[in-house]
Design an enzyme around this catalytic site. Structure first.
Site, PDB file in Angstrom:
ATOM      1  N   LYS A   1      -0.075  -6.682  -0.505  1.00  0.00           N
ATOM      2  CA  LYS A   1      -0.255  -6.290  -1.913  1.00  0.00           C
ATOM      3  C   LYS A   1       0.576  -7.191  -2.824  1.00  0.00           C
ATOM      4  O   LYS A   1       0.140  -7.568  -3.918  1.00  0.00           O
ATOM      5  CB  LYS A   1       0.153  -4.824  -2.124  1.00  0.00           C
ATOM      6  CG  LYS A   1      -0.785  -3.811  -1.511  1.00  0.00           C
ATOM      7  CD  LYS A   1      -2.085  -3.657  -2.268  1.00  0.00           C
ATOM      8  CE  LYS A   1      -1.998  -2.625  -3.356  1.00  0.00           C
ATOM      9  NZ  LYS A   1      -3.302  -2.344  -3.977  1.00  0.00           N
TER      10      LYS A   1
ATOM     11  N   TYR B   1       1.407  -3.638   4.538  1.00  0.00           N
ATOM     12  CA  TYR B   1       0.696  -3.185   3.343  1.00  0.00           C
ATOM     13  C   TYR B   1       1.336  -3.734   2.066  1.00  0.00           C
ATOM     14  O   TYR B   1       0.669  -4.360   1.240  1.00  0.00           O
ATOM     15  CB  TYR B   1       0.667  -1.651   3.324  1.00  0.00           C
ATOM     16  CG  TYR B   1      -0.044  -1.068   2.130  1.00  0.00           C
ATOM     17  CD1 TYR B   1      -1.422  -1.151   2.011  1.00  0.00           C
ATOM     18  CD2 TYR B   1       0.669  -0.424   1.124  1.00  0.00           C
ATOM     19  CE1 TYR B   1      -2.084  -0.608   0.929  1.00  0.00           C
ATOM     20  CE2 TYR B   1       0.015   0.128   0.034  1.00  0.00           C
ATOM     21  CZ  TYR B   1      -1.354   0.033  -0.061  1.00  0.00           C
ATOM     22  OH  TYR B   1      -2.007   0.565  -1.149  1.00  0.00           O
TER      23      TYR B   1
END
Length: 470
Positions: A224, A220
């Site tokens: 990002k 994640y």
């Protein structure tokens, strides 16, 4: 006197992606509650068509308890009229050009009207490129907005990293190479006729290995971070604000305390502990858990937008968290959860209260692995053997213990980078933002949080009411 942020929102047309996500919902509710004179809210949802987008908006946004204050204040009919006039759910997808919008007239309207673009969309699946190329697609869309004053992007990265850099400083990061690897792996798995479940797991494993290779703790934050690199590299003169919230928790006060949706970050550990499924956990009791209530993040987003809109070429990053100004440790959280569930235990399937023990906190992975082997894995092997010899006698015990061990190992693997983390996040920029724009309607000062009261009177009861629905 009307607040500066409320004045700023008047007559603004705002595009919000990531609806119906938790943070996006709270952000939208706040705007509608404090500024009925906002001009228009375009809400981008993943949906097949306009009708499906409207259905998702009604079912997954407006019908939620989050909107009960607004509903009580305005009444059902007035709220419907406000939403009908101001809110425009549109089907789209930030992973493709023009956000997946094919209606030429709609695109022209949006590009001529939109003042502020707020990107909250994200995914935790490595086989989706939303986190990496999604922000770039949103940026390219924002550049076409002739009145565009600001792109506000919600990220998670710990520090600003230039294009091509890695978090651990080893080697060079080529974003296109990473995406090509992902695509190649996906093709191979599809050729092998793997099940969707097998493909999803393999892609997660690949994402985790690539993230750790370059120094990121999980897929994640890795994807990002790549998205953030692309924004910084391609933004040109469009003002850019990056909001980096830490672990987002239930509402502190607005629209009412304790509202939450889904098990977020550390909540999985709290619930597993309350259900008696977590007898031990890997953590440093002195490590700081950087928690921040969702309404404070939404308030910081509006405040930052009001300050930076129209400032050509600017790029500003705000860490929105609590570790610097008002830290809470894992040990404190553990004590508060133990106190809460001892006093107000959850009820099991047989309607009897679930008795929780204080549990064991182990401070190193070696200690945790040794403990799990002696305490659970060896007995599990004995049970497995008994299950083979006498399948009718111990099947349920074996399955129950196996499930608990897998849950503990999964939670430990997921949270290890955070529960053993020794640092705090520098929020000097955010502190300056607070001082520059003091506004009681848009409070986001973590020093106002009393953690004992918030965790035991607001957050855990919120999880039980709105997630466990008990």
């Amino acid at each position: 006197m009307e607040s500066n942020c409320v004045q700023f929102l008047q007559n603004k047309t705002i595009l919000v992606t990531g609806v119906p996500g938790f943070l996006a919902k709270v952000f939208v509710e706040k705007i509608l509650r404090v500024q009925a004179k906002v001009k228009k809210l375009y809400l981008l949802l993943r949906a097949a068509d306009n009708e499906s987008a409207m259905q998702r908006f009604r079912g997954e946004v407006m019908e939620k308890d989050l909107f009960r204050v607004l509903r009580n204040d305005l009444g059902d009919e007035n709220l419907k009229a406000l939403v009908s006039e101001k809110v425009f759910p549109i089907p789209g997808d930030i992973s493709v050009d023009n956000l997946g919008l094919n209606d030429y007239d709609l695109l022209q309207h949006m590009w001529s009207e939109i003042d502020i673009i707020v990107n909250v969309a994200a995914t935790t699946n490595f086989d989706e490129s939303i986190n990496t190329f999604g922000p770039l697609n949103v940026l390219n869309f924002a550049k076409k907005c002739v009145k565009g004053q600001l792109l506000l992007h919600v990220s998670t990265e710990e520090k600003t990293i230039s294009m091509g850099e890695t978090l651990n400083g080893h080697g060079k990061l080529d974003i296109h190479t990473e995406v090509d690897l992902m695509k190649q792996k996906l093709k191979e798995l599809q050729k092998q006729d793997c099940s969707e479940e097998e493909i999803a797991q393999s892609m997660k494993d690949l994402g985790m290995s690539r993230a750790k290779l370059h120094g990121w703790p999980n897929t994640y934050v890795f994807t990002k971070s790549m998205g953030e690199m692309l924004l910084g590299n391609h933004k040109e003169n469009l003002p850019l604000v990056i909001i980096r919230p830490t672990m987002i928790t239930s509402t502190f006060s607005e629209p009412f305390p304790g509202w939450i949706e889904g098990l977020r970050t550390i909540d999985s550990v709290i619930v597993a502990y309350g259900k008696g499924r977590l007898k031990c956990f890997l953590a440093d009791p002195n490590s700081v858990l950087d928690l921040i209530p969702v309404d404070m993040v939404a308030n910081a987003m509006v405040t930052a937008a009001a300050i930076h809109a129209g400032k050509s070429g600017s790029q500003t990053v705000y860490h929105v968290g609590s570790s610097c100004k008002n830290p809470i440790t894992f040990g404190q959280l553990h004590d508060l959860a133990a106190r809460y569930f001892t006093k107000s235990p959850l009820v099991g399937r047989d309607d009897s209260p679930i008795i929780v023990s204080k549990g064991t906190i182990l401070t190193t992975m070696a200690q945790f692995s040794f403990y799990m082997t002696i305490r659970y894995k060896l007995p599990l092997q004995m049970l497995r053997l008994m299950n083979i010899i006498y399948p009718w006698r111990n099947g349920n015990n074996y399955k129950d213990l196996d499930r608990k061990i897998k849950l503990a190992m999964r939670l430990v693997e997921l949270y290890r980078p955070y529960v053993l983390f020794k640092g705090v996040f520098d929020d000097m920029n955010t502190e300056r933002l607070r001082l520059k724009r003091k506004d009681s309607l848009f409070e986001f000062d973590p020093k106002s949080i009393d953690w004992d009261i918030y965790i035991t009177n607001i957050h855990i009861p919120g999880i039980i009411t709105y997630v466990l629905k008990k």
